[in-house]
Write a protein that holds these residues in place. Structure first.
Motif, PDB file in Angstrom:
ATOM      1  N   GLN A  96      85.872  75.410  32.376  1.00  0.00           N
ATOM      2  CA  GLN A  96      87.081  75.599  33.178  1.00  0.00           C
ATOM      3  C   GLN A  96      88.369  75.586  32.359  1.00  0.00           C
ATOM      4  OE1 GLN A  96      87.362  72.939  36.516  1.00  0.00           O
ATOM      5  NE2 GLN A  96      85.413  73.556  37.388  1.00  0.00           N
ATOM      6  N   LEU A  97      88.278  75.312  31.058  1.00  0.00           N
ATOM      7  CA  LEU A  97      89.481  75.299  30.228  1.00  0.00           C
ATOM      8  C   LEU A  97      90.050  76.710  30.080  1.00  0.00           C
ATOM      9  CD1 LEU A  97      88.260  72.973  27.333  1.00  0.00           C
ATOM     10  CD2 LEU A  97      89.948  72.377  29.086  1.00  0.00           C
ATOM     11  N   PRO A  98      91.347  76.844  29.833  1.00  0.00           N
ATOM     12  CA  PRO A  98      91.899  78.164  29.531  1.00  0.00           C
ATOM     13  C   PRO A  98      91.261  78.733  28.264  1.00  0.00           C
ATOM     14  CG  PRO A  98      93.642  76.563  29.939  1.00  0.00           C
ATOM     15  CD  PRO A  98      92.370  75.792  29.845  1.00  0.00           C
ATOM     16  N   ALA A  99      91.243  80.057  28.145  1.00  0.00           N
ATOM     17  CA  ALA A  99      90.650  80.688  26.964  1.00  0.00           C
ATOM     18  C   ALA A  99      91.389  80.271  25.700  1.00  0.00           C
ATOM     19  CB  ALA A  99      90.663  82.205  27.122  1.00  0.00           C
ATOM     20  N   VAL A 100      92.705  80.131  25.783  1.00  0.00           N
ATOM     21  CA  VAL A 100      93.515  79.717  24.634  1.00  0.00           C
ATOM     22  C   VAL A 100      94.435  78.582  25.078  1.00  0.00           C
ATOM     23  CG1 VAL A 100      95.203  80.410  22.907  1.00  0.00           C
ATOM     24  CG2 VAL A 100      93.465  82.045  23.655  1.00  0.00           C
ATOM     25  N   ILE A 101      94.414  77.482  24.346  1.00  0.00           N
ATOM     26  CA  ILE A 101      95.306  76.349  24.603  1.00  0.00           C
ATOM     27  C   ILE A 101      96.254  76.220  23.426  1.00  0.00           C
ATOM     28  CG2 ILE A 101      95.446  73.840  24.848  1.00  0.00           C
ATOM     29  CD1 ILE A 101      92.747  73.896  26.226  1.00  0.00           C
ATOM     30  N   HIS A 102      97.551  76.273  23.712  1.00  0.00           N
ATOM     31  CA  HIS A 102      98.580  76.117  22.675  1.00  0.00           C
ATOM     32  C   HIS A 102      99.307  74.809  22.932  1.00  0.00           C
ATOM     33  CE1 HIS A 102     102.772  77.424  21.047  1.00  0.00           C
ATOM     34  NE2 HIS A 102     102.121  76.703  20.162  1.00  0.00           N
ATOM     35  N   LEU A 103      99.270  73.902  21.961  1.00  0.00           N
ATOM     36  CA  LEU A 103      99.879  72.595  22.118  1.00  0.00           C
ATOM     37  C   LEU A 103     100.943  72.375  21.038  1.00  0.00           C
ATOM     38  CD1 LEU A 103      96.652  70.489  22.727  1.00  0.00           C
ATOM     39  CD2 LEU A 103      98.381  71.024  24.438  1.00  0.00           C
ATOM     40  N   PRO A 104     102.214  72.573  21.356  1.00  0.00           N
ATOM     41  CA  PRO A 104     103.270  72.190  20.408  1.00  0.00           C
ATOM     42  C   PRO A 104     103.335  70.665  20.318  1.00  0.00           C
ATOM     43  CG  PRO A 104     104.081  73.719  22.097  1.00  0.00           C
ATOM     44  CD  PRO A 104     102.760  73.203  22.557  1.00  0.00           C
ATOM     45  N   THR A 105     103.481  70.129  19.122  1.00  0.00           N
ATOM     46  CA  THR A 105     103.496  68.665  18.980  1.00  0.00           C
ATOM     47  C   THR A 105     104.839  68.148  18.486  1.00  0.00           C
ATOM     48  OG1 THR A 105     102.632  68.773  16.716  1.00  0.00           O
ATOM     49  CG2 THR A 105     101.025  68.616  18.501  1.00  0.00           C
ATOM     50  N   ARG A 106     105.838  69.025  18.372  1.00  0.00           N
ATOM     51  CA  ARG A 106     107.150  68.543  17.962  1.00  0.00           C
ATOM     52  C   ARG A 106     107.882  67.900  19.133  1.00  0.00           C
ATOM     53  NH1 ARG A 106     110.238  73.355  15.173  1.00  0.00           N
ATOM     54  NH2 ARG A 106     109.561  74.398  17.086  1.00  0.00           N
ATOM     55  N   HIS A 107     109.027  67.290  18.818  1.00  0.00           N
ATOM     56  CA  HIS A 107     109.908  66.709  19.841  1.00  0.00           C
ATOM     57  C   HIS A 107     109.208  65.616  20.646  1.00  0.00           C
ATOM     58  CE1 HIS A 107     112.272  70.112  18.664  1.00  0.00           C
ATOM     59  NE2 HIS A 107     111.477  70.983  19.242  1.00  0.00           N
ATOM     60  N   GLY A 108     108.326  64.859  20.007  1.00  0.00           N
ATOM     61  CA  GLY A 108     107.727  63.704  20.654  1.00  0.00           C
ATOM     62  C   GLY A 108     106.581  63.996  21.597  1.00  0.00           C
ATOM     63  N   ARG A 109     106.167  65.253  21.707  1.00  0.00           N
ATOM     64  CA  ARG A 109     105.050  65.569  22.601  1.00  0.00           C
ATOM     65  C   ARG A 109     103.731  65.198  21.926  1.00  0.00           C
ATOM     66  NH1 ARG A 109     105.167  71.449  25.027  1.00  0.00           N
ATOM     67  NH2 ARG A 109     103.495  70.512  26.260  1.00  0.00           N
ATOM     68  N   HIS A 110     102.820  64.661  22.702  1.00  0.00           N
ATOM     69  CA  HIS A 110     101.467  64.340  22.238  1.00  0.00           C
ATOM     70  C   HIS A 110     101.492  63.515  20.945  1.00  0.00           C
ATOM     71  CE1 HIS A 110     100.703  67.385  25.189  1.00  0.00           C
ATOM     72  NE2 HIS A 110     101.134  68.361  24.426  1.00  0.00           N
ATOM     73  N   PRO A 111     102.007  62.288  20.995  1.00  0.00           N
ATOM     74  CA  PRO A 111     102.173  61.505  19.758  1.00  0.00           C
ATOM     75  C   PRO A 111     100.865  61.260  18.998  1.00  0.00           C
ATOM     76  CG  PRO A 111     102.515  60.144  21.722  1.00  0.00           C
ATOM     77  CD  PRO A 111     102.498  61.561  22.180  1.00  0.00           C
ATOM     78  N   GLU A 112      99.747  61.023  19.720  1.00  0.00           N
ATOM     79  CA  GLU A 112      98.492  60.779  19.012  1.00  0.00           C
ATOM     80  C   GLU A 112      98.005  62.039  18.305  1.00  0.00           C
ATOM     81  OE1 GLU A 112      98.868  60.277  22.275  1.00  0.00           O
ATOM     82  OE2 GLU A 112      98.688  58.114  22.637  1.00  0.00           O
ATOM     83  N   LEU A 113      98.105  63.179  18.988  1.00  0.00           N
ATOM     84  CA  LEU A 113      97.712  64.441  18.366  1.00  0.00           C
ATOM     85  C   LEU A 113      98.613  64.738  17.177  1.00  0.00           C
ATOM     86  CD1 LEU A 113      96.053  67.049  18.310  1.00  0.00           C
ATOM     87  CD2 LEU A 113      97.609  67.997  20.039  1.00  0.00           C
ATOM     88  N   SER A 114      99.903  64.503  17.333  1.00  0.00           N
ATOM     89  CA  SER A 114     100.850  64.722  16.246  1.00  0.00           C
ATOM     90  C   SER A 114     100.513  63.841  15.049  1.00  0.00           C
ATOM     91  CB  SER A 114     102.272  64.439  16.725  1.00  0.00           C
ATOM     92  OG  SER A 114     103.203  64.636  15.687  1.00  0.00           O
ATOM     93  N   ALA A 115     100.133  62.578  15.311  1.00  0.00           N
ATOM     94  CA  ALA A 115      99.781  61.670  14.217  1.00  0.00           C
ATOM     95  C   ALA A 115      98.540  62.157  13.477  1.00  0.00           C
ATOM     96  CB  ALA A 115      99.548  60.267  14.767  1.00  0.00           C
ATOM     97  N   ALA A 116      97.556  62.671  14.213  1.00  0.00           N
ATOM     98  CA  ALA A 116      96.345  63.195  13.583  1.00  0.00           C
ATOM     99  C   ALA A 116      96.672  64.405  12.712  1.00  0.00           C
ATOM    100  CB  ALA A 116      95.307  63.559  14.642  1.00  0.00           C
TER     101      ALA A 116
END
Length: 311
Positions: free
Chosen positions: A133-153
């Motif tokens: 059920q996920l979208p075919a393409v997922i785009h995750l910007p991690t700047r500006h404090g979004r998704h801190p754990e993903l950004s740290a990884a």
């Protein structure tokens, strides 16, 4: 019970593979379809992800430092410094040593872009509905404090790849493996409660989530729609409708799917005899289990185990 982790584990067919891509403008790299799910992490610079012609209606995606892209079905695409830049196919002579993972270098002498590219080996022939059920393409910007754990990884990966030190050869694969869970958790948590549907809503639903947890915790239990509805605090009919709407299939169909998925994992990864596998997945006899397994997987359990071990 972590349903996301279990769902992904049930689909894994091997360790992720990855390569570092270093491009200097002008550059373009055509990537063919891969088995599983693809991903890209922008470590430095900017670039574009351009869908191939077999993805009508899809638009190029501008990528910035720290951005992560996940391609659910590993579809072919182009990475380039600009959508109009001609793309070349990967060549063996592009690979260079000197990194904990392989490295591809290409392009001219313009601005530099550094990416981590790879794929997760997932069985797309039998995708868990959560992944389907996920979208075919997922785009995750991690700047500006979004998704801190993903950004740290992403930052940790960038550091280990830019300046490899003792232990990097073990740290980088572990971070890449964890990245998949960070990506999907970030996407699920991004869904607004009012707009969430499907599994994005099911995992947080006060009625469906407890039933899913019960199934995953004890697949061998003699669950019925009534007993699962009791866990959910709803009537049988209301629970069945809600579960089917969010999960995409009726409760008993999902229970059967998960029992046989669990059985396939046990056959691949353990030496448990068939009688024990049957008992641990809710089948009263080896015969009943073998019949259900063959109906779902197209071959008897013993044959499936031998084929999986030989692969």
């Amino acid at each position: 019970m972590d349903i996301l982790t279990e769902a992904l584990s049930s689909m894994r067919t091997g360790q992720p593979t990855s390569v570092r891509t270093e491009g200097r403008a002008p550059w373009g790299l055509r990537l063919p379809p891969v088995a599983g799910a693809g991903f890209h992490v922008v470590l430095y610079g900017t670039c574009w992800l351009v869908p191939l012609e077999d993805a009508p209606g899809a638009e190029p995606i501008a990528l910035s430092p720290g951005d992560v892209v996940f391609l659910r079905d590993g579809r072919g695409h182009i990475l380039a410094d600009h959508p109009a830049t001609p793309a070349e196919a990967e060549r063996p002579d592009q690979y260079r040593p000197g990194s904990p993972i392989g490295m591809v270098t290409l392009g001219g002498d313009g601005p530099r872009t550094s990416l981590l590219c790879g794929n997760y080996h997932l069985d797309q022939g039998r995708p868990h509905p959560l992944v389907r059920q996920l979208p075919a393409v997922i785009h995750l910007p991690t700047r500006h404090g979004r998704h801190p754990e993903l950004s740290a990884a992403v930052q940790l990966l960038g550091t280990e790849l830019e300046k490899p030190r003792i232990g990097s050869a073990g740290i980088v694969p572990a971070l890449i493996d964890s990245l998949l869970l960070y990506i999907l958790r970030a996407w699920f948590e991004d869904q607004p409660p009012a707009a969430a549907a499907g599994w994005a809503a099911a995992l947080g639903d006060s009625a469906v989530a407890p039933a899913l947890t019960a199934i995953h915790e004890a697949p061998a239990a003699p669950w019925t729609v009534e007993s699962l509805a009791g866990r959910a605090g709803l009537s049988r009919a209301a629970f069945a409708r809600r579960f089917s709407t969010l999960v995409g299939e009726p409760p008993m169909a999902y229970l059967t799917r998960w029992r046989l998925t669990t059985a396939a994992t046990l056959l691949r990864e353990s030496e448990a005899p068939l009688t024990a596998v049957a008992a641990r997945t809710g089948y009263g006899s080896e015969y009943a289990f073998a019949k259900a397994f063959k109906r779902e997987y197209g071959q008897p359990p013993g044959s499936y185990r031998r084929t999986a071990r030989a692969a």
